[in-house]
Design an enzyme around this catalytic site. Structure first.
Site, mmCIF file in Angstrom:
data_model
loop_
_atom_site.group_PDB
_atom_site.id
_atom_site.type_symbol
_atom_site.label_atom_id
_atom_site.label_comp_id
_atom_site.label_asym_id
_atom_site.label_seq_id
_atom_site.Cartn_x
_atom_site.Cartn_y
_atom_site.Cartn_z
ATOM 1 N N ASP A 139 13.314 8.248 -6.624
ATOM 2 C CA ASP A 139 13.688 7.560 -7.725
ATOM 3 C C ASP A 139 12.671 6.549 -8.256
ATOM 4 O O ASP A 139 12.202 5.885 -7.711
ATOM 5 C CB ASP A 139 14.891 6.577 -7.142
ATOM 6 C CG ASP A 139 15.205 5.495 -8.430
ATOM 7 O OD1 ASP A 139 15.962 6.127 -9.335
ATOM 8 O OD2 ASP A 139 15.103 4.231 -8.197
ATOM 9 N N GLU A 196 11.885 12.153 -9.833
ATOM 10 C CA GLU A 196 13.083 11.982 -11.124
ATOM 11 C C GLU A 196 12.132 10.763 -12.016
ATOM 12 O O GLU A 196 12.479 9.887 -12.255
ATOM 13 C CB GLU A 196 13.973 10.708 -10.219
ATOM 14 C CG GLU A 196 14.968 10.399 -11.366
ATOM 15 C CD GLU A 196 14.679 9.071 -11.678
ATOM 16 O OE1 GLU A 196 15.551 8.664 -12.778
ATOM 17 O OE2 GLU A 196 13.856 8.476 -11.252
ATOM 18 N N HIS A 254 24.028 10.793 -14.174
ATOM 19 C CA HIS A 254 24.803 9.678 -14.041
ATOM 20 C C HIS A 254 24.139 8.615 -14.945
ATOM 21 O O HIS A 254 24.597 7.493 -15.596
ATOM 22 C CB HIS A 254 24.508 8.975 -12.889
ATOM 23 C CG HIS A 254 23.116 8.546 -12.193
ATOM 24 N ND1 HIS A 254 22.048 9.471 -12.128
ATOM 25 C CD2 HIS A 254 22.367 7.444 -12.164
ATOM 26 C CE1 HIS A 254 21.036 9.005 -11.876
ATOM 27 N NE2 HIS A 254 21.322 7.455 -11.909
ATOM 28 N N ASP A 255 22.788 8.808 -15.603
ATOM 29 C CA ASP A 255 22.139 7.911 -16.448
ATOM 30 C C ASP A 255 22.531 8.183 -17.855
ATOM 31 O O ASP A 255 23.301 8.963 -18.350
ATOM 32 C CB ASP A 255 20.616 8.081 -16.055
ATOM 33 C CG ASP A 255 20.240 6.524 -15.631
ATOM 34 O OD1 ASP A 255 20.551 5.567 -15.950
ATOM 35 O OD2 ASP A 255 19.102 6.675 -14.745
ATOM 36 N N ARG A 282 26.849 2.792 -19.222
ATOM 37 C CA ARG A 282 26.687 3.968 -18.408
ATOM 38 C C ARG A 282 27.876 4.206 -17.616
ATOM 39 O O ARG A 282 28.279 5.291 -17.417
ATOM 40 C CB ARG A 282 25.574 4.214 -17.485
ATOM 41 C CG ARG A 282 24.157 4.214 -18.323
ATOM 42 C CD ARG A 282 22.869 3.925 -17.314
ATOM 43 N NE ARG A 282 22.950 2.591 -16.767
ATOM 44 C CZ ARG A 282 22.131 2.189 -15.829
ATOM 45 N NH1 ARG A 282 21.123 3.189 -15.549
ATOM 46 N NH2 ARG A 282 22.127 1.096 -15.500
ATOM 47 N N HIS A 288 11.469 -0.122 -5.110
ATOM 48 C CA HIS A 288 11.890 -1.541 -4.693
ATOM 49 C C HIS A 288 12.967 -1.570 -3.565
ATOM 50 O O HIS A 288 13.462 -0.485 -3.345
ATOM 51 C CB HIS A 288 12.412 -2.232 -5.986
ATOM 52 C CG HIS A 288 13.336 -1.374 -6.733
ATOM 53 N ND1 HIS A 288 12.995 -0.344 -8.057
ATOM 54 C CD2 HIS A 288 14.847 -0.961 -6.596
ATOM 55 C CE1 HIS A 288 14.081 0.348 -8.155
ATOM 56 N NE2 HIS A 288 15.150 0.092 -7.379
#
Length: 629
Positions: free
Chosen positions: A285, A327, A391-392, A516, A185
């Site tokens: 991603d 990912e 990071h997630d 997060r 996106h």
């Protein structure tokens, strides 16, 4: 009439490539094109072959590829195929150790990363994943994943020229760059989206758009909510265009329409642009979502793999040597479908991450062992990226089928794990936060730093030095496994310093509803000479890196799992032909455990000698070599 691959390629050379034949580098380009064209043509045919204009689209793609290749020939920063044959992440070397961080949180700006190079080298880092750094809107950023330009760096971080300079300086210091490529996106503020809003049909076709609600309803019942706490559904109505736009993640992130070959062509150019900067690995991603089909969940469709393989073919021609990193945080059966030398040579290993945490919670290693036995092997030339935190959030991606083999109800077990790591389960050592709870399905994920999830936060606040020591041992145990497992270890920076949860994120209007950010916090750097838990973690990790790099058995991707006869012990063997063999054993409980070896051994980390019977102290792990060798 049908034509062979050779006939079509000859036609393209005659009709399309003729103006470029005398240019320097053309023969190199065409040699690569001949090699990769059959596979490229096959995949593009599957995607776009039904279009009456297919051959024209094919010609456009090849022409653009040629122009891009010749533009950057001879390569300056571009990673070359020669380089990847001698070093880099395609070789399986035990010397490779990665770090991942947000530029602003770790250093401030791109140019400031240069000041952190000594710190990275102190840890032994050889590749860095820079979290999303493209230009985004001021507020609706999704942590950098709402890209408004693939050709511009976020002004708050620097410029593309500074990124180019950084790539060059890091390479001089033996460090490669991994960069996110947001494939699914763009932001609704991207130039393509802005032109679509103004009524440009060409750019409206870059996205999935629908004039009527009934068209949306053909897809909607089969789709899951990705951020259920934020909104329901995967579509957003745009008043200005009077159209529904497909928005899988957030309403301001518009899904690209890869059924349009113009999008393939455009995104190919964006990839090559990044490769020319000196980026060695592109991290794809959210690749699972990039193809849509009615009557399906629009995740992990066969066309996804065909599309990525087509990108791989064209990049092998245009920007040779660039690797793809998947990912795909999906079911283990789906993850392995993304991994091949024709698609993504590298992949995150979320199953190892999830089952390591599961073993800490249960003190049992059966799910970890069975999962690794079933899913850890990879094709030659492909490697896992192993990690403990990122990071997630942490999601429990283990296989339900594997869980049932032990009589474990996967739904109930995930509920237990969520309760354990949010501290609700009595006796838990963890201080995590829930992320994106879906009240309809009961789905929930976990946020938190490594140190807080492993028990350091609770030990410091409520307990004694004994519990603090156990928490540090848990952390080093997890690192000990990912540093000896097949693949490459990746450190989420901050975890090496034992950073604790930062609950002040709730004071930030932009982040307050996204837990997060409790583990996305500014870097701290431990005093490695101080007697402090952070320095104990850092020095323990540094020691592991040093020993990993000295151990040739950790190269390659061969691993053999053991049956230790003890449900608290996890064991496996790493060996690489004549380069030696190492047996890794680890204790996931607070009690001493016994493990038997066929011969006397020595621990590579401590130098301790063991007879056949090895006694493992709480959370201890050993890298054992045969004492007879």
């Amino acid at each position: 009439m049908t034509f062979s691959n050779t006939e079509i390629l000859n036609r393209i050379e005659k009709n399309v490539l003729k103006p470029y034949m005398e240019k320097p580098g053309y023969n190199d380009f065409y040699g690569r094109l001949k090699n990769h064209f059959p596979f490229l043509f096959e995949n593009l045919m599957k995607l776009y072959g039904e279009s009456p204009d297919f051959l024209y689209h094919l010609e456009d793609i090849i022409k653009a590829s040629c122009k891009l290749f010749l533009k950057i020939h001879p390569p300056k920063n571009l990673i070359s195929s020669t380089k990847t044959k001698t070093k880099g992440l395609c070789c399986g070397s035990q010397n490779e150790v990665g770090a991942v961080f947000y530029v602003d949180l770790f250093a401030g700006k791109l140019k400031d990363i240069q000041k952190r190079i000594p710190y990275l080298k102190e840890l032994g880092i050889t590749f860095v994943h820079l979290m999303p750094l493209f230009k985004t809107p001021d507020r609706e950023t999704d942590g950098g994943y709402a890209v408004s330009s693939y050709r511009d760096v976020d002004p708050g971080l620097g410029t593309m020229n500074e990124l180019r300079e950084l790539a060059h300086i890091l390479e001089e210091n033996g460090i490669s760059i991994v960069l996110d490529f947001v494939l699914n996106h763009t932001s609704d503020q991207h130039e393509w989206a802005l032109r679509a809003k103004e009524g440009d049909i060409h750019y409206q076709n870059y996205y999935y758009m629908f004039n009527e609600r009934r068209q949306v309803d053909e897809y909607a019942p089969f789709l899951r909510d990705i951020f259920p706490e934020v909104r329901k559904g995967s579509f957003t109505y745009n008043e200005k265009m009077s159209k529904w736009v497909w928005t899988t993640f957030n309403s301001y992130q518009w899904d690209l329409n890869y059924s349009n070959p113009a999008v393939f062509l455009q995104m190919m150019g964006e990839m090559v642009f990044l490769a020319e900067l000196g980026i060695e690995v592109l991290r794809f991603d959210a690749p699972a979502f990039i193809w849509k089909k009615t009557g399906t969940g629009c995740e992990n469709l066969p066309e996804v793999h065909i599309l990525i393989q087509a990108f791989k073919s064209i990049m092998s021609v245009t920007a040779p040597g660039v690797l793809f990193l998947s990912e795909a945080i999906v079911h283990p059966d789906e993850i392995e479908k993304y991994i091949s030398v024709d698609e993504c040579e590298l992949s995150y290993n979320p199953l190892l991450m999830a089952t390591l945490w599961e073993s800490l919670a249960t003190r049992k290693t059966r799910l970890l062992k069975k999962s690794m036995e079933k899913y850890s092997s990879l094709p030659k030339g492909c490697y896992w990226i192993n990690y403990i935190r990122c990071h997630d959030d942490i999601g429990w991606t283990f296989s339900d089928q594997v869980a049932w083999t032990f009589g474990i109800d996967p739904t109930g077990h995930r509920k237990f794990l969520n309760n354990f790591f949010t501290g609700k389960f009595e006796g838990s050592f963890a201080k995590g936060l829930p992320f994106q709870e879906n009240l309809r399905t009961g789905d929930l994920r976990i946020s938190g730093t490594l140190a807080s999830l492993a028990g350091i936060e609770k030990a410091l606040a409520e307990e004694t030095e004994i519990e603090l020591d156990l928490a540090i041992k848990r952390i080093l145990l997890l690192y000990g496994i990912i540093f000896s497992m097949s693949g490459y270890p990746l450190i989420y920076m901050g975890d090496e310093a034992g950073q604790l949860n930062n609950y002040t994120y709730t004071e930030n209007q932009e982040y307050k509803d996204d837990s997060r950010w409790v583990h996305r916090l500014p870097a701290t750097f431990p005093n490695i000479n101080a007697d402090h838990y952070s320095s104990r973690i850092f020095n323990g990790l540094k020691k592991l890196v040093q020993h990993r790099k000295k151990c040739p058995a950790f190269s390659g991707n061969t691993v053999r799992f053991l049956n230790p006869g003890n449900e608290h012990v996890f064991g496996f063997i790493r060996e690489n032909g004549i380069k030696g063999k190492v047996t890794i054993v680890s204790n996931f409980s607070e009690q001493n455990q016994i493990f038997k070896m066929p011969c006397a051994t020595r621990d590579l980390l401590s130098g301790d000698d063991f007879d056949v019977e090895v006694e493992l102290e709480p959370y201890r792990f050993l890298w054992l070599e045969d004492r007879r060798s």
